[in-house]
Scaffold this motif. Structure first.
Motif, PDB file in Angstrom:
ATOM      1  N   ARG A 163       5.693 -51.192  31.911  1.00 51.21           N
ATOM      2  CA  ARG A 163       5.035 -52.470  31.621  1.00 51.21           C
ATOM      3  C   ARG A 163       3.756 -52.648  32.435  1.00 51.21           C
ATOM      4  N   ALA A 164       2.960 -53.654  32.034  1.00 44.72           N
ATOM      5  CA  ALA A 164       1.755 -54.028  32.775  1.00 44.72           C
ATOM      6  C   ALA A 164       1.971 -55.283  33.613  1.00 44.72           C
ATOM      7  N   CYS A 165       3.010 -56.059  33.320  1.00 49.51           N
ATOM      8  CA  CYS A 165       3.260 -57.326  34.010  1.00 49.51           C
ATOM      9  C   CYS A 165       4.246 -57.136  35.158  1.00 49.51           C
ATOM     10  N   ALA A 166       4.235 -58.078  36.089  1.00 48.13           N
ATOM     11  CA  ALA A 166       4.940 -57.897  37.355  1.00 48.13           C
ATOM     12  C   ALA A 166       6.450 -57.865  37.209  1.00 48.13           C
ATOM     13  N   VAL A 167       7.014 -58.790  36.474  1.00 44.08           N
ATOM     14  CA  VAL A 167       8.464 -58.919  36.370  1.00 44.08           C
ATOM     15  C   VAL A 167       8.893 -58.502  34.977  1.00 44.08           C
ATOM     16  N   THR A 168       9.860 -57.618  34.907  1.00 47.30           N
ATOM     17  CA  THR A 168      10.265 -57.069  33.624  1.00 47.30           C
ATOM     18  C   THR A 168      11.132 -58.038  32.825  1.00 47.30           C
ATOM     19  N   ARG A 169      11.149 -57.841  31.530  1.00 48.48           N
ATOM     20  CA  ARG A 169      12.126 -58.490  30.665  1.00 48.48           C
ATOM     21  C   ARG A 169      13.438 -57.720  30.735  1.00 48.48           C
ATOM     22  N   ASN A 170      14.507 -58.373  30.301  1.00 49.69           N
ATOM     23  CA  ASN A 170      15.804 -57.737  30.084  1.00 49.69           C
ATOM     24  C   ASN A 170      16.402 -57.084  31.323  1.00 49.69           C
ATOM     25  N   ASP A 171      16.176 -57.707  32.473  1.00 50.97           N
ATOM     26  CA  ASP A 171      16.891 -57.359  33.695  1.00 50.97           C
ATOM     27  C   ASP A 171      17.952 -58.432  33.903  1.00 50.97           C
ATOM     28  N   PRO A 172      19.249 -58.074  33.830  1.00 52.33           N
ATOM     29  CA  PRO A 172      20.293 -59.108  33.945  1.00 52.33           C
ATOM     30  C   PRO A 172      20.260 -59.870  35.266  1.00 52.33           C
ATOM     31  N   SER A 208      20.758 -69.316  30.268  1.00 54.36           N
ATOM     32  CA  SER A 208      19.751 -68.402  30.796  1.00 54.36           C
ATOM     33  C   SER A 208      19.425 -67.321  29.782  1.00 54.36           C
ATOM     34  N   SER A 209      18.199 -66.835  29.874  1.00 52.94           N
ATOM     35  CA  SER A 209      17.770 -65.717  29.033  1.00 52.94           C
ATOM     36  C   SER A 209      16.519 -65.138  29.657  1.00 52.94           C
ATOM     37  N   ASN A 210      15.823 -64.301  28.913  1.00 56.25           N
ATOM     38  CA  ASN A 210      14.515 -63.847  29.379  1.00 56.25           C
ATOM     39  C   ASN A 210      13.560 -65.018  29.477  1.00 56.25           C
ATOM     40  N   PHE A 211      12.543 -64.865  30.332  1.00 55.95           N
ATOM     41  CA  PHE A 211      11.508 -65.882  30.464  1.00 55.95           C
ATOM     42  C   PHE A 211      10.724 -65.994  29.164  1.00 55.95           C
ATOM     43  N   ILE A 212      10.239 -67.202  28.867  1.00 58.02           N
ATOM     44  CA  ILE A 212       9.328 -67.359  27.746  1.00 58.02           C
ATOM     45  C   ILE A 212       8.008 -66.735  28.146  1.00 58.02           C
ATOM     46  N   GLN A 213       7.404 -65.994  27.233  1.00 56.64           N
ATOM     47  CA  GLN A 213       6.199 -65.248  27.594  1.00 56.64           C
ATOM     48  C   GLN A 213       5.207 -65.265  26.451  1.00 56.64           C
ATOM     49  N   GLY A 214       3.940 -65.126  26.826  1.00 56.23           N
ATOM     50  CA  GLY A 214       2.877 -65.166  25.840  1.00 56.23           C
ATOM     51  C   GLY A 214       2.641 -63.814  25.200  1.00 56.23           C
ATOM     52  N   TYR A 226       3.280 -60.503  26.565  1.00 56.39           N
ATOM     53  CA  TYR A 226       3.839 -59.495  27.474  1.00 56.39           C
ATOM     54  C   TYR A 226       3.608 -58.074  26.963  1.00 56.39           C
ATOM     55  N   TYR A 227       3.754 -57.862  25.649  1.00 62.17           N
ATOM     56  CA  TYR A 227       3.591 -56.524  25.083  1.00 62.17           C
ATOM     57  C   TYR A 227       2.186 -56.277  24.537  1.00 62.17           C
ATOM     58  N   GLY A 228       1.312 -57.265  24.589  1.00 59.01           N
ATOM     59  CA  GLY A 228      -0.037 -57.083  24.072  1.00 59.01           C
ATOM     60  C   GLY A 228      -0.063 -56.733  22.609  1.00 59.01           C
ATOM     61  N   ASN A 229       0.946 -57.233  21.851  1.00 61.27           N
ATOM     62  CA  ASN A 229       1.150 -56.761  20.482  1.00 61.27           C
ATOM     63  C   ASN A 229       0.558 -57.640  19.404  1.00 61.27           C
ATOM     64  N   ALA A 230      -0.056 -58.774  19.778  1.00 58.03           N
ATOM     65  CA  ALA A 230      -0.725 -59.658  18.812  1.00 58.03           C
ATOM     66  C   ALA A 230       0.176 -60.014  17.633  1.00 58.03           C
ATOM     67  N   GLY A 231       1.466 -60.168  17.896  1.00 57.99           N
ATOM     68  CA  GLY A 231       2.383 -60.593  16.845  1.00 57.99           C
ATOM     69  C   GLY A 231       3.088 -59.475  16.105  1.00 57.99           C
ATOM     70  N   SER A 232       2.708 -58.235  16.339  1.00 56.27           N
ATOM     71  CA  SER A 232       3.318 -57.124  15.613  1.00 56.27           C
ATOM     72  C   SER A 232       4.584 -56.653  16.304  1.00 56.27           C
ATOM     73  N   VAL A 233       5.656 -56.513  15.535  1.00 56.97           N
ATOM     74  CA  VAL A 233       6.905 -56.001  16.081  1.00 56.97           C
ATOM     75  C   VAL A 233       6.861 -54.479  16.209  1.00 56.97           C
ATOM     76  N   HIS A 234       5.775 -53.870  15.758  1.00 51.89           N
ATOM     77  CA  HIS A 234       5.653 -52.415  15.794  1.00 51.89           C
ATOM     78  C   HIS A 234       4.596 -51.927  16.794  1.00 51.89           C
ATOM     79  N   THR A 235       4.001 -52.816  17.551  1.00 48.18           N
ATOM     80  CA  THR A 235       2.882 -52.419  18.407  1.00 48.18           C
ATOM     81  C   THR A 235       3.143 -52.812  19.852  1.00 48.18           C
ATOM     82  N   VAL A 236       2.924 -51.877  20.762  1.00 45.54           N
ATOM     83  CA  VAL A 236       2.929 -52.150  22.193  1.00 45.54           C
ATOM     84  C   VAL A 236       1.586 -51.715  22.737  1.00 45.54           C
ATOM     85  N   ASN A 237       0.856 -52.626  23.344  1.00 43.48           N
ATOM     86  CA  ASN A 237      -0.459 -52.315  23.904  1.00 43.48           C
ATOM     87  C   ASN A 237      -0.524 -52.906  25.305  1.00 43.48           C
ATOM     88  N   TRP A 238      -0.061 -52.141  26.276  1.00 44.14           N
ATOM     89  CA  TRP A 238       0.013 -52.676  27.644  1.00 44.14           C
ATOM     90  C   TRP A 238      -1.361 -53.083  28.163  1.00 44.14           C
TER      91      TRP A 238
END
Length: 942
Positions: A397-406, A490-496, A498-510
């Motif tokens: 990832r590019a962000c400090a705190v990861t998603r999906n850490d229990p 509790s769940s993952n944090f709400i994020q803007g 995080y994946y730099g994907n501009a709404g695409s479920v198929h794109t990761v752009n760190w």
């Protein structure tokens, strides 16, 4: 930008939803008293189309006069994997009334300039059979998009570099038939004959098939709301000081003034060549003798939505919880929508209540997101904790705190908790003690404002509570955690982004990641390489809404001080008045362009995107939320400071879990004469001598991607950098109203989905939980399972994640729609949504493996959580330990209960395993699939 722009809008809900004491008949989905309908209604072709959005999608709703205006859902539009609590958008209806063109986007897009201008999806919806055809281009969220003509064509617009692209849609074929690039930017584009009509600066222009433009009419301001009529004419409006003109221009160039009124008191609407002028004074304001036969005036509110023949006008549409985490109802359906309407000419009003329904094809991925994605098969399993192919977290990832850490789940606050933390924070008293291990984390003990102390304001005073509450509403809809989590969960944090994907479920752009975290969407200091905050601070503002609010408050205080140092004060600069935070809010969202150290004449200041004079926003808009909750559906009509002050004056609406009614989320500010009286005029920050802006001289800049408007600079750097005063704050401005005093205890909240702490299986059951035994289950500072846990996990659940090759690297798009929730068995489970197997980059596979052999007959039991698991096609692959594999398909819908479900009994001969993949034959991205605990229960006598 110091804080990620992530939010939306809303005040009082439709009366059809919020006033149970109203003596009028309870609203239904149709007009039951048909005597109120005009004669001949059974054969009428009149149709009304509207829309509303929630977490399930943007609902396109349709009613026909011939069916007594019975409402039904034509389509529900969304994109798989997009994590949002509200879909927003706009529609127009073609001349036949048979089709709607829809622009839709997650609410997060509205606060980001690129998302606003190029981040919306588009689709054609057949209103008869609900067929949805999504178009292959992303477009603008500007208020004038889409634009329908008097036939079956429509125009979509978007900035394209230094130009504007006009996309012509043949709705009968549901395809783009022309893409034209025109220099500069045109607004309010609509089909007009064989050409396109649009506004450009102080003119109405036409664009031919070659992209050449010609002037139809010169105007005294920037025209807006263009509507073609049936006689080769074009209705439009143009601002004239505090007035607005209604005019008509013909294809031959004849331009005629038909009437005028106060800005906001009149509006033009149309369909199929008909033009309707709406407004309570429309009949007096418009010259009826000059109206063509296809024109009518309607004595309804100017903002009303009008049916195709003008027989019904909608005065209010909303579900009462827009911009407030519009979660699915307990039944799994969308939020009910209340609709208020009038029958023009009869003084008869009606109320409707509609429960939208999802349409599967509306959830299919837009082709606008499909280009350039090359997928690999699912990676093989690895044992490395930092291998992104198998780790639930994002080591790359590019962000400090990861998603999906229990160990780093965010607690979702109630609205009372959010207001409590805000009230105490602005007083500098948010000193509640968070004990070590708070919310299951590994954090040491801390206090929120011990980690993020309040910064003194230069000049004295402090931030009013309602300003900060408005920011939190705008940034996150008062959510710290994902909208999948209810208050107390509790769940993952709400994020803007995080994946730099501009709404695409198929794109990761760190490289494009926007690291906005939590309720204040704190971005500064939250990149992985950023050392502004310590690791402890980064984790605290992730898991704890109170720490996040304290950090967000610091950022807003710093913006005030930054502007104060440069003399940028508002109305004298007393911070106790809410309107005086206008410039600080502007800077909070889009930053301050600092003066050049080498060129004293270079422009500097607050950017053009959030200037109220910008032509991206309609000239006749009133204060955000002042005219009703409908504003929540279309936040893209207002700048960021306008939205924040609207929240401060009217509040978000949340659903009261006890009554089901929509209620204010927090205490609003107090205004001597009402909040609209203190609003600045749209041209307040547009002065020729201050920022090269002149509202009286709309200007076209050749080759610019900005709309024509009052900015007189070729580079559009009409940046505001002066003190400003528009009102006497002692007489008009808002002040705060505190609900909580320093020292008030933190409000309590009960999670609606308590964990299943105790095993009900036989004592000899071999349980394999979805997380290790070392993961702590906490809700805030409490341990709901204390003394109840009568089991130990004996094995592991491991995952493999679908990957793709993008930009020369292996990335894992399957994690975009992968989530955790603090509920289910033991207080934790994982989930995603089902997809067809061909979407290999979206497939998640989880495998339970016990830590010992199983020999003999045993029943396989799987635990299913009481929510967020509903696929009818969960196929478990059971390895019996000797290489033999059997499959068992079940439904994961338990009817809202935590439950153990049998997968059958089998003869095992070694170390078994059970796998579950998110790929299903019926997967469309809207059914959820979950991984919780699994158990092997020995069968006696075998």
């Amino acid at each position: 930008m110091s804080v990620a722009a992530l939010a939306l809008v809303a005040p009082l809900a439709s009366a059809a939803l919020t006033d149970p004491s109203d003596p009028a008949p309870a609203p239904t989905d149709r007009i039951t008293d048909t005597s109120r309908l005009p004669s001949g209604w059974q054969k009428s072709g009149d149709r009304i189309v509207t829309y509303d959005g929630d977490a399930t999608g943007l609902h396109v709703l349709v009613a026909d006069a011939a069916d007594a205006y019975r409402w039904h859902t034509a389509a529900t539009l969304s994109e798989p994997g997009v994590d949002t609590d509200q879909w927003i958008g706009q529609t127009c209806v073609t001349g036949s009334g048979d089709r709607a063109v829809v622009v839709y986007a997650p609410r997060q897009a509205v606060n980001d300039q690129q998302g606003f201008q190029q981040g919306a999806f588009a689709a054609v919806v057949d209103l008869a059979d609900g067929r949805v055809t999504k178009l292959p281009e992303l477009v603008s969220l500007a208020y004038f998009n889409p634009g329908c003509g008097d036939g079956e064509q429509a125009v979509l617009t978007r900035p394209q570099g230094d130009d504007t692209e006009l996309l012509t849609v043949d709705t009968a074929r549901a395809k783009l038939v022309r893409q034209q690039t025109v220099a500069g930017q045109l607004t309010s584009a609509v089909p007009f004959g064989n050409e396109i009509a649009a506004a450009r600066g102080d003119a109405v222009v036409s664009v031919d098939a070659k992209g050449d433009t010609s002037t139809l009419a010169k105007t005294g301001g920037t025209p807006f709301r263009l509507v073609p009529d049936a006689h080769r004419g074009l209705a439009y409006q143009v601002p004239d000081g505090k007035q607005v003109q209604v005019r008509r221009v013909t294809s031959a160039g004849s331009d005629q003034l038909l009437g005028s009124g106060a800005l906001g008191s009149l509006a033009v609407h149309g369909n199929g060549g008909r033009v309707f002028v709406t407004g309570r004074d429309a009949e007096d304001a418009v010259k009826h003798s000059a109206l063509p036969k296809s024109w009518r005036t309607l004595d309804v509110p100017a903002s009303a939505e009008v049916s195709t023949t003008g027989s019904l006008a909608l005065t209010s549409v909303g579900n009462g919880t827009e911009a407030a985490g519009g979660r699915k109802t307990a039944s799994g359906l969308a939020q009910p929508v209340g609709i208020d309407a009038v029958l023009p000419g009869s003084d008869s009003s009606v109320g409707f209540k509609v429960v939208p329904k999802a349409a599967a094809q509306g959830a299919e991925q837009s082709p606008a997101l499909s280009d350039g994605v090359h997928t690999d098969s699912v990676h093989m399993k690895s044992t490395a904790d930092d291998d992104p192919a198998t780790s639930t977290t994002d080591p790359d990832r590019a962000c400090a705190v990861t998603r999906n850490d229990p160990k780093l789940q965010s607690l979702q606050p109630s609205t009372a908790q959010a207001e409590w933390a805000t009230d105490l924070a602005v007083q500098g008293k948010l000193d509640v003690r968070r004990r070590s291990g708070w919310n299951g984390s590994e954090l040491p003990s801390y206090t929120p404002q011990g980690l993020f102390p309040s910064t003194p304001l230069k000049g004295g005073g402090r931030v009013p509570a309602q300003v900060m509450l408005g920011v939190l509403s705008q940034e996150s809809n008062l959510l710290q955690a994902s909208s999948r989590a209810a208050a107390g969960e509790s769940s993952n944090f709400i994020q803007g982004g995080y994946y730099g994907n501009a709404g695409s479920v198929h794109t990761v752009n760190w490289a494009a990641a926007d690291c906005g975290y939590g309720i204040a969407q704190v971005t500064s200091g939250m990149a992985k390489a950023d050392t502004t905050y310590t690791a402890e601070q980064q984790q605290a503002l992730t898991v704890d809404y109170a720490a996040n609010i304290a950090a967000g408050l610091q950022i807003l205080q710093d913006k005030w001080n930054q502007l104060y140092d440069r003399g940028l004060l508002v109305n004298g600069g007393d911070p106790k008045y809410l309107e005086n935070w206008w410039l600080a809010l502007w800077a909070y969202n889009s930053g301050l362009n600092l003066p050049s150290s080498t060129d004293a004449s270079a422009p500097w200041g607050l950017g053009w995107f959030n200037n109220p004079a910008n032509g991206l926003y309609p000239a006749d808009r009133t204060m955000f939320l002042s005219s009703g909750y409908d504003d929540a559906r279309t936040p893209n009509l207002w700048t960021y400071p306008e939205r924040v002050l609207g929240w401060a004056a009217y509040s978000q609406q949340k659903t009261d879990p006890a009554t089901g009614a929509a209620v204010r989320a927090f205490t609003v500010g107090e205004w001597p004469s009402g909040a609209p009286a203190a609003e600045p005029a749209h041209d307040t920050f547009c002065k020729p001598t201050a920022n090269d802006c002149d509202i009286t001289k709309p200007r076209k800049v050749a080759g610019s991607s900005q709309p024509e408007g009052p900015c007189q600079r070729d580079d559009f750097k009409c940046w505001w950098h002066q003190p400003v005063s528009w009102t006497d704050c002692t007489a008009t401005c808002g002040t705060e109203v505190l609900k909580y005093a320093a020292g008030d205890p933190e409000p309590k909240v009960a999670a609606p989905h308590p964990a299943a702490c105790t095993s009900t299986l036989p004592a000899n059951a071999l349980i394999v939980d979805d997380v290790p035994n070392t993961v702590k289950f906490r809700v805030g500072s409490t341990n709901p399972c204390a003394g109840k846990r009568n089991w130990t996990s004996r094995g592991t659940l491991t995952f493999t994640f679908g990957s793709a090759q993008q930009n020369g690297a292996t990335v894992y798009p399957s994690k975009i729609d992968f989530h955790q929730l603090g509920a289910g068995f033991g207080g934790h489970f994982w989930l995603t949504h089902t997809r067809v197997p061909s979407y290999t980059d979206s497939v998640v596979t989880g495998t339970w493996t016990p830590d010992r052999k199983v020999v003999g007959s045993a029943e396989v039991m799987v635990h299913l959580p009481d929510h967020e698991a509903n696929t009818p096609s969960a196929t478990y692959r059971i390895d019996l330990g000797d290489g033999t594999v059997v499959e068992k398909t079940i439904s994961q819908d338990t009817g809202g209960k935590n439950a153990w479900v049998s997968l059958g009994s089998y003869d095992f001969a070694g170390t078994p395993s059970v796998s579950l993949a998110s790929a299903t034959g019926d997967g469309t991205g809207d059914a959820s699939i979950a991984w919780d605990a699994l158990a092997f229960v020995p069968v006696r006598g075998k």
